[in-house]
Design a protein around this motif. Structure first.
Motif, mmCIF file in Angstrom:
data_model
loop_
_atom_site.group_PDB
_atom_site.id
_atom_site.type_symbol
_atom_site.label_atom_id
_atom_site.label_comp_id
_atom_site.label_asym_id
_atom_site.label_seq_id
_atom_site.Cartn_x
_atom_site.Cartn_y
_atom_site.Cartn_z
ATOM 1 N N ASP A 11 0.952 -1.135 -0.025
ATOM 2 C CA ASP A 11 -0.175 -0.149 -0.237
ATOM 3 C C ASP A 11 0.798 1.161 -0.060
ATOM 4 O OD1 ASP A 11 -2.323 -1.352 -0.012
ATOM 5 O OD2 ASP A 11 -2.603 -1.361 2.157
ATOM 6 N N ARG A 12 1.910 1.203 0.960
ATOM 7 C CA ARG A 12 2.781 2.491 0.845
ATOM 8 C C ARG A 12 3.578 2.700 -0.330
ATOM 9 N NH1 ARG A 12 5.729 4.587 6.295
ATOM 10 N NH2 ARG A 12 6.696 6.131 5.431
ATOM 11 N N LEU A 13 4.032 1.384 -1.034
ATOM 12 C CA LEU A 13 4.867 1.307 -2.246
ATOM 13 C C LEU A 13 3.992 1.818 -3.451
ATOM 14 C CD1 LEU A 13 7.537 0.881 -3.937
ATOM 15 C CD2 LEU A 13 6.428 -1.308 -4.111
ATOM 16 N N ASP A 14 2.570 1.569 -3.341
ATOM 17 C CA ASP A 14 1.641 2.011 -4.336
ATOM 18 C C ASP A 14 1.360 3.447 -4.487
ATOM 19 O OD1 ASP A 14 -0.155 0.914 -6.362
ATOM 20 O OD2 ASP A 14 -1.858 1.500 -5.229
ATOM 21 N N ALA A 15 1.684 4.285 -3.322
ATOM 22 C CA ALA A 15 1.409 5.752 -3.294
ATOM 23 C C ALA A 15 2.924 6.371 -3.344
ATOM 24 C CB ALA A 15 0.854 5.976 -1.727
ATOM 25 N N THR A 16 3.922 5.660 -3.818
ATOM 26 C CA THR A 16 5.216 6.073 -3.927
ATOM 27 C C THR A 16 5.648 6.504 -5.304
ATOM 28 O OG1 THR A 16 5.939 5.036 -1.751
ATOM 29 C CG2 THR A 16 7.751 5.696 -3.747
ATOM 30 N N SER A 71 6.400 6.177 -10.120
ATOM 31 C CA SER A 71 5.334 7.288 -10.182
ATOM 32 C C SER A 71 4.076 6.380 -11.113
ATOM 33 C CB SER A 71 5.638 8.299 -10.640
ATOM 34 O OG SER A 71 6.308 8.638 -11.994
ATOM 35 N N GLY A 72 2.827 6.240 -10.694
ATOM 36 C CA GLY A 72 1.803 5.655 -11.218
ATOM 37 C C GLY A 72 1.815 4.280 -11.591
#
Length: 359
Positions: A173-178, A195-196
């Motif tokens: 989840d944290r990587l997904d927002a990075t 990104s993205g």
């Protein structure tokens, strides 16, 4: 038969691939894994599904590759049609001789990989999983007794995958927002633009054992250098301490302590072989030492791996350009003494994730 073989088959059929009545199940395995194939057939039969086996024979592959001219490799239309008619693929690894193909001309590796590419792409559209059957040859490569290697394999595949999934999802989840990942350790200084891109949590769906969180960097989004200190094998040859230098997503310099020719051949496969198709973080603390099997080593806690070649489609949103290649080869490094930053914030240091340090 060892009861653990039956349990292994149960996890593959029920948890990893969810075999259903009427499914066409393809099992690709070496003859040395016959016990697991028999157990898989039993489990598939209980589900009312059909099973077919493709024998994996490195000896036969060696004989053909040595006799074949490099220009004569082509896609097997028979195998492609069979794969396109398949619902579930279970790929079983296990060797009698880890070096069975070491005397095949490395220059034939690239055309062979390109010929297999359509079959690989068709397999990715199935419910597929890769796993390991313990053999004496692999035990020797892992510098373990045969019995100890069996224990290593079965302890790694029979775990509480639901609990591991929950733990890994926090990282995903944290990587997904990075947007940017920075990996710093002895011999490693990499910056990756993610990104993205989507992050995924491997809790033994495509790999058994599972235990990694992964994503895909942008096509031109990898810079820096890294020495990958966990040895890997390709076509029976070992690559040790591979060093890669990246600029704008592409390998611009490379070397290796051993296996430089293997690395040369890999990078020459096609245009995409010198770019990164995956960034992964090993999270399986049940795997504590390198085994010589990438399936296990890339899952070790405190490791990071990047894969040269084809990007993982599950991490790439629709409409985003990403890497394409006939190869996907993971290179692994231990970063337990270093740190990982997501958008400048330290999320892993000294081998512990942020939530482990907070506990």
């Amino acid at each position: 038969m060892d009861e653990r073989v039956s349990r292994h088959a149960e996890v593959l059929v029920e948890h990893c691939t969810g075999v259903e009545r009427g499914d066409e199940v393809l099992i690709r395995a070496p003859s040395v894994a016959e016990d697991l194939v028999v157990a898989l057939y039993e489990r598939v039969g209980e589900r009312g599904a059909n099973a077919t086996t493709w024998l994996r024979s490195p000896r036969a592959g060696r004989a053909r590759a040595r006799a074949m001219d490099a220009d004569d490799f082509s896609t097997s239309e028979h195998r492609l049609a069979a794969m396109e008619a398949t619902d579930v693929v279970i790929l079983v690894q296990g060797a009698r001789n880890r070096a069975a193909q070491c005397d095949v001309d490395p220059a034939k590796g690239s055309p062979a990989s390109r010929a297999r590419q359509p079959v690989l792409e068709a397999r990715l559209d199935t419910r597929w999983v890769i796993t390991q059957h313990p053999t004496a040859a692999d035990a020797q490569a892992a510098e373990r007794s045969t019995e100890a290697w069996r224990d290593t394999v079965y302890d790694a595949v029979d775990r509480d995958w639901a609990a591991l999934r929950e733990r890994q999802q926090r990282i995903a989840d944290r990587l997904d927002a990075t947007d940017e990942v920075r990996v710093s350790a002895d011999g490693v200084d990499l910056t990756l633009d993610v990104s993205g891109m989507d992050a995924a949590d491997d809790h033994a769906t495509h790999n058994l054992p599972g235990g990694e969180v992964f994503t895909v960097p942008r096509l031109d989004g990898v810079d820096g250098e890294a020495t990958f200190d966990v040895p890997v094998r390709r076509h029976g040859r070992e690559v040790r301490n591979a060093r890669l230098v990246f600029e704008d997503g592409r390998v611009v310099a490379h070397d290796a302590e051993t296996g430089r020719a293997v690395l040369d051949e890999l990078l020459a496969t096609d245009e995409g072989a010198s770019r990164v198709g995956e960034l992964g973080f090993g999270t399986n603390r049940g795997i504590t030492e390198a085994t010589g099997r990438t399936l296990f080593d890339e899952k070790m806690g405190d490791t990071v791996h990047v894969a040269l070649g084809d990007a993982l489609p599950e991490c790439v949103p629709e409409g985003v350009d990403t890497n394409e290649s006939a190869v996907h080869v993971d290179l692994i490094t231990d970063v337990g003494s270093g740190e990982v930053r997501f958008d400048g914030e330290v999320v892993q240091a000294g081998g512990a994730w942020w939530f482990e340090r907070e506990a």
